[in-house]
Enzyme design. Structure first.
Site, mmCIF file in Angstrom:
data_model
loop_
_atom_site.group_PDB
_atom_site.id
_atom_site.type_symbol
_atom_site.label_atom_id
_atom_site.label_comp_id
_atom_site.label_asym_id
_atom_site.label_seq_id
_atom_site.Cartn_x
_atom_site.Cartn_y
_atom_site.Cartn_z
ATOM 1 C CE LYS A 79 -3.803 1.949 2.636
ATOM 2 N NZ LYS A 79 -4.660 1.778 3.866
ATOM 3 C CB SER A 154 -8.303 3.485 2.998
ATOM 4 O OG SER A 154 -7.438 2.654 3.819
ATOM 5 C CB SER A 178 -8.434 0.693 6.019
ATOM 6 O OG SER A 178 -9.260 1.667 5.918
#
Lengths: 486, 95
Positions: A79, A154, A178
């Protein structure tokens, strides 16, 4: 057989037996990426050259037969919230669009040390604020199961890249769901460890008392493998827990006979999505058949979790994001030559709508006259939520719930109303407020063929039991073997 | 308590955000809605309940005071929008 659909442990076996080389494997994933990226858009930055270099190094390590871990030579994505030395780290924000960190986050350092090959950095909601990855300032990532839908968020790029076979695994972060919610939306396994289990050093901060890094994988064994590499005390993170790290893989295969699985009535509410309810209730029956005992429990303050979260998380965010001021790194907008004006214009131009909204809310609730009514009140209710879990865990070993109230929603469906978007996290938020570990594993599909996730929550530092229960369920079903057609 | 445009302007100033008129109108409405939702917390009596700010016990962490290499100046300044003589450069702050 398409090797990009294999798990870490399957690939690792083949690498160790020299049926595959890491360089060959890395090229396969890069080719897969080339063919599916135009449809999915997971990657912000692809580091093909660095990946091939790491793969060559891994092949040497594998040839030497020494210092090999289950991750040695295995390609993964990261990420874009984790700092990577010399590789752009944007947090999917315009304010960090050109930021190149001079150091690695601890998570990235540990994965590199284990021999993992990092293919690149994946998309997310800007500063991890969102539940659909639509808040990325760069582009939208699409759900590999249905490209008219969001991948969740997210960590949407992490979930989508694993589901689409662009990498064997990924790492994301979870502040209010997330990791677990996008894992649920994309039909993969997502684990949020206990707060403090994984170092936050070099992980760009959103809400420091809630943020926790964790893995996205294709099955539960891989989740244990990734956690083994990521977990442990870090002197560079004063909130990281100095407790021994067990071999998480050693918990797998022990079965759930006699395990007490708590079923909180507050998570099975009237009006919940019928397909989700049916899949999760079906999963509970499987656990029962495997020998677990289902125990009704209550978490009475569940309905207050979203309100607590949006006060606590935004308050912490408003303070954490004060560092983006156009001075040390990132964007600078300086039109008038006044310092104050530079701060304000830089931040207005650099942050997207959701980030500004949360900074505003957090600043408001911390401002003079409102602190007691909002931030303090929320922190007190947080205690009540934590107490709920403490009481519940006196009656059970793990808690089972749906991960999300619905399967993946349509792009644009919840963009106009922030509150509706916030409510997609109602089943995942309490876990962060209490600091406990939680996992989402695939437990079925809707009539439209969209994945559904089962959430299992555990006691502090008891990831082992969570993984054991998840593995037991997974081995009794084959949802985790399904792959989207792309 | 209703949120006024004046409140939003004040908060934007505290948060160092130069919001446009459209943003101010938008946030006035949205903050109002979110704050009405969180009003829900006032249903609970929390008198005497200790707030939880961290779920792990926060303690002062000690370590040996050993000299270790730090980031070279050049690298620390690598992302600076403007620098001069090895320092971060900002607009003039003293008239």
């Amino acid at each position: 057989m398409d090797i990009t659909s294999l798990t870490i442990h399957e690939l690792s076996e083949r690498l160790k037996k020299k049926e595959l080389s890491s360089v060959g494997l890395t090229k396969e994933f890069l080719a897969r990426m080339e063919s599916v990226e135009p449809k999915i858009h997971s990657f912000i930055t692809v580091t093909a050259n660095d990946a091939l270099e790491a793969a060559r190094h891994a092949d040497k390590r594998l040839a030497g037969g020494k210092d090999i871990t289950p991750l040695t030579g295995v390609p993964i994505s990261v990420k874009d919230i984790f700092c990577t030395k010399g590789v752009k780290t944007t947090c999917a924000s315009k304010i960090l669009a050109d930021f190149v960190p001079p150091y690695d986050s601890t998570v990235v350092r540990r994965l590199k040390d284990a021999g993992a090959v990092i293919l690149g950095k994946v998309n997310m909601d800007e500063f991890a604020m969102g539940s659909s990855t639509e808040n990325s300032a760069l582009f939208k990532t699409l759900n590999p199961w249905d490209t008219s839908r969001v991948p969740g968020g997210s960590s949407g790029g992490s979930a989508a890249s694993v589901a689409a076979g662009e990498c064997a695994a990924s790492v994301g972060t979870d502040t209010g769901g997330s990791i677990r919610q996008p894992a649920s939306c994309c039909g993969v396994v997502g684990l949020k460890p206990t707060y403090g289990r994984v170092s936050r050093y070099g992980m760009i901060a959103f809400a420091s008392s809630l943020d926790q890094g964790g893995p996205f994988t294709k099955d539960v064994r891989d989740s244990a493998i990734m956690l083994n590499a990521m977990a442990g005390h870090d002197p560079r993170d004063s909130t990281s827990i100095d407790a021994p790290v067990p071999d998480y893989a050693s918990f797998l295969g022990k079965g759930v006979k006699g395990l007490k699985v708590g079923i909180p009535k507050e998570y099975f509410i009237e009006g919940m999505d019928k397909d989700v309810e049916a899949a999760v209730r079906g999963a509970l029956e499987v656990l029962k058949k495997e020998g677990a005992e289902l125990v009704p429990i209550t978490l009475p303050h569940t309905e207050y979790a979203v309100a607590v979260y949006y006060l606590v998380a935004t308050a912490e965010a408003s303070s954490n994001l004060a560092r983006y001021d156009g001075v040390k790194y990132g964007l600078r907008v300086n039109e008038t030559g006044s310092l104050m004006d530079m701060y304000k214009r830089t931040r207005d131009a650099g942050f997207g709508g959701e980030v500004k909204r949360r900074i505003m809310l957090g600043t408001y609730s911390l401002s003079a006259g409102y602190y007691d009514a909002y931030y303090k009140k929320a922190s007190q209710v947080r205690t009540l939520i934590k107490n709920d879990f403490d009481s519940a865990f006196r009656k059970c070993d793990v808690i089972a719930t749906p991960t999300a109230p619905t399967a993946a929603f349509k792009l644009g469906e919840k963009v106009a109303d922030p509150l509706t978007m916030y409510l997609s996290d109602i089943f995942t938020i309490s876990c962060n407020l209490a600091g406990i570990p939680g996992i989402s594993i695939p437990c079925g599909f809707t009539k439209d063929g969209l994945p559904i996730g089962l959430q299992l929550l555990g006691k502090d530092l008891d990831e082992g039991t969570v993984l054991k229960a998840a593995y037991s369920y997974e081995q009794a079903t084959d949802w985790h073997k399904q792959r989207p057609r792309l | 308590m209703p949120i006024t445009k004046k409140d939003v302007l004040h908060v934007a100033d505290l948060a160092r955000l130069a919001l446009t008129d459209t943003e101010i109108d938008l946030y006035t409405g949205q903050l109002q809605r979110i704050l009405s939702y969180v009003e829900k917390l006032s249903e609970l009596d929390t008198k005497g309940i200790e707030p939880t700010t961290y779920t792990v016990p926060l303690m002062t962490v000690f370590r040996e005071d050993e000299t270790r290499p730090s980031l070279p100046r050049e690298e620390a300044l690598g992302n600076a929008p403007e620098e001069e003589k090895g320092c971060f450069k900002v607009p003039k702050i003293i008239e």
